[in-house]
Scaffold this motif. Sequence first.
Motif, mmCIF file in Angstrom:
data_model
loop_
_atom_site.group_PDB
_atom_site.id
_atom_site.type_symbol
_atom_site.label_atom_id
_atom_site.label_comp_id
_atom_site.label_asym_id
_atom_site.label_seq_id
_atom_site.Cartn_x
_atom_site.Cartn_y
_atom_site.Cartn_z
ATOM 1 N N MET A 10 0.836 -1.212 0.000
ATOM 2 C CA MET A 10 0.000 0.000 0.000
ATOM 3 C C MET A 10 0.873 1.265 0.000
ATOM 4 N N PRO A 11 1.686 1.451 -1.037
ATOM 5 C CA PRO A 11 2.686 2.530 -1.047
ATOM 6 C C PRO A 11 2.126 3.939 -0.843
ATOM 7 N N THR A 12 0.965 4.232 -1.380
ATOM 8 C CA THR A 12 0.398 5.573 -1.227
ATOM 9 C C THR A 12 0.145 5.900 0.234
ATOM 10 N N GLU A 13 -0.501 4.970 0.956
ATOM 11 C CA GLU A 13 -0.810 5.172 2.365
ATOM 12 C C GLU A 13 0.465 5.196 3.214
ATOM 13 N N VAL A 14 1.400 4.287 2.886
ATOM 14 C CA VAL A 14 2.631 4.191 3.675
ATOM 15 C C VAL A 14 3.486 5.445 3.508
ATOM 16 N N GLU A 15 3.610 5.941 2.293
ATOM 17 C CA GLU A 15 4.404 7.149 2.057
ATOM 18 C C GLU A 15 3.790 8.359 2.758
ATOM 19 N N ALA A 16 2.462 8.417 2.807
ATOM 20 C CA ALA A 16 1.792 9.506 3.529
ATOM 21 C C ALA A 16 2.103 9.428 5.022
ATOM 22 N N ALA A 17 2.124 8.197 5.562
ATOM 23 C CA ALA A 17 2.437 8.007 6.982
ATOM 24 C C ALA A 17 3.882 8.406 7.276
ATOM 25 N N PHE A 18 4.780 8.089 6.359
ATOM 26 C CA PHE A 18 6.181 8.481 6.526
ATOM 27 C C PHE A 18 6.306 10.012 6.611
ATOM 28 N N LYS A 19 5.630 10.704 5.727
ATOM 29 C CA LYS A 19 5.729 12.171 5.684
ATOM 30 C C LYS A 19 5.243 12.803 6.990
ATOM 31 N N ILE A 20 4.171 12.251 7.536
ATOM 32 C CA ILE A 20 3.648 12.764 8.809
ATOM 33 C C ILE A 20 4.663 12.519 9.926
ATOM 34 N N ALA A 21 5.212 11.302 9.979
ATOM 35 C CA ALA A 21 6.163 10.955 11.032
ATOM 36 C C ALA A 21 7.421 11.816 10.965
ATOM 37 N N PHE A 22 7.839 12.160 9.768
ATOM 38 C CA PHE A 22 9.092 12.901 9.599
ATOM 39 C C PHE A 22 8.934 14.407 9.845
ATOM 40 N N GLN A 23 7.734 14.812 10.211
ATOM 41 C CA GLN A 23 7.525 16.205 10.618
ATOM 42 C C GLN A 23 7.771 16.402 12.112
ATOM 43 N N ALA A 24 7.970 15.267 12.810
ATOM 44 C CA ALA A 24 8.163 15.314 14.272
ATOM 45 C C ALA A 24 9.535 14.746 14.644
ATOM 46 N N ASP A 25 9.924 14.966 15.930
ATOM 47 C CA ASP A 25 11.177 14.396 16.445
ATOM 48 C C ASP A 25 11.079 12.872 16.457
ATOM 49 N N PRO A 26 12.194 12.188 16.288
ATOM 50 C CA PRO A 26 13.543 12.720 16.054
ATOM 51 C C PRO A 26 13.843 12.978 14.580
ATOM 52 N N TYR A 27 12.898 12.558 13.704
ATOM 53 C CA TYR A 27 13.196 12.545 12.276
ATOM 54 C C TYR A 27 13.436 13.934 11.689
ATOM 55 N N ASN A 28 12.658 14.915 12.120
ATOM 56 C CA ASN A 28 12.808 16.242 11.517
ATOM 57 C C ASN A 28 14.129 16.923 11.880
ATOM 58 N N GLN A 29 14.860 16.338 12.837
ATOM 59 C CA GLN A 29 16.147 16.907 13.246
ATOM 60 C C GLN A 29 17.340 16.191 12.605
ATOM 61 N N LEU A 30 17.088 15.145 11.850
ATOM 62 C CA LEU A 30 18.182 14.370 11.270
ATOM 63 C C LEU A 30 18.883 15.138 10.158
ATOM 64 N N ILE A 31 20.188 14.914 10.047
ATOM 65 C CA ILE A 31 20.958 15.586 9.011
ATOM 66 C C ILE A 31 20.492 15.156 7.618
ATOM 67 N N ALA A 32 20.013 13.925 7.491
ATOM 68 C CA ALA A 32 19.501 13.446 6.202
ATOM 69 C C ALA A 32 18.290 14.254 5.754
ATOM 70 N N VAL A 33 17.444 14.611 6.701
ATOM 71 C CA VAL A 33 16.250 15.407 6.384
ATOM 72 C C VAL A 33 16.651 16.830 6.015
ATOM 73 N N LYS A 34 17.537 17.409 6.790
ATOM 74 C CA LYS A 34 17.966 18.780 6.543
ATOM 75 C C LYS A 34 18.689 18.930 5.205
ATOM 76 N N ASN A 35 19.410 17.890 4.798
ATOM 77 C CA ASN A 35 20.161 17.937 3.532
ATOM 78 C C ASN A 35 19.418 17.287 2.364
ATOM 79 N N HIS A 36 18.153 16.922 2.599
ATOM 80 C CA HIS A 36 17.287 16.365 1.555
ATOM 81 C C HIS A 36 17.844 15.052 0.973
ATOM 82 N N HIS A 37 18.290 14.191 1.871
ATOM 83 C CA HIS A 37 18.760 12.873 1.454
ATOM 84 C C HIS A 37 17.837 11.792 2.017
#
Length: 291
Positions: free
Chosen positions: A232-259
Amino acid sequence: MIIADKRTKLWLIASLFIILLGGGILYSFWYRPSQPHRQTTRVIATTTAITAIMAKLDVKLVAVPTTTQTLPQQYRKLPRVGNHVSINWQNLLAAKPDVVYVDSELADEYQAKLKEQKITMKALDLQTYPQMLKTIKYLGEKYGKQTAAKKLIAQLQIKTVHRKKHPRVLILMGMPGGSFLAMNNKSYLGELVEKAGGKVVGADPHSLYTSPNSEKIAQANPQIVIRLAHAMPTEVEAAFKIAFQADPYNQLIAVKNHHVYDVKAPVFSPTANLQVNKAYSQIKEWVNQVE
């Protein structure tokens, strides 16, 4: 004496002819040119990865899995037998298989029913890249396709990249419902990351898949994040985006550098398949960017 000599010579010639004739008959009886292997068993493949391997080895199938992915041309008109989530037992049994090949991780879904129907089940291990190569060799020997198997194995070889620095990579597998798992370096994708010169972080080294540990991930601070939508890639990718707006993911260097990279089937998968070269090349390109 002359007549006797002639008779003796004729007798010797006749005896020699009989010996040679007998030897020829025995030779033709014992020596028979090897005949091309003829497949007599009725075979079903239940996953797209197994089906793809069978196609490359030119193994005849009588049924294939139900999938949204494109199946090899020679199998597209065959009956569909569902998948481990929803097995179509009616079609499977109607195909009258002698053997059903299943992924070793999914064997429990099939075992009891096939045993009840006295149908042989063979579990194939595709959990890792080396295991896939062993499986290809096994199937080649099983169906007299050794040459094709050797050729396929040669095509799937990938070289390990040696780097002075090893970029940190977090691999997450999303599941329907919004949860996800961290994959370690012994998982299929983890192997490819490390062959490309990366270092898998943020996962339990003793288990292929574990629930993400926020503290461990924040501490590892990965430079690359690979997010796999297994189903279910559409639903899973949407869930990933929501999770990555919060800690700890939004603070990762990979997120900040768009990797951060979202991947899905058929190229990327939690288990090995024939798309390994494409998956490896893509991972290597991502690792190169942050070396």
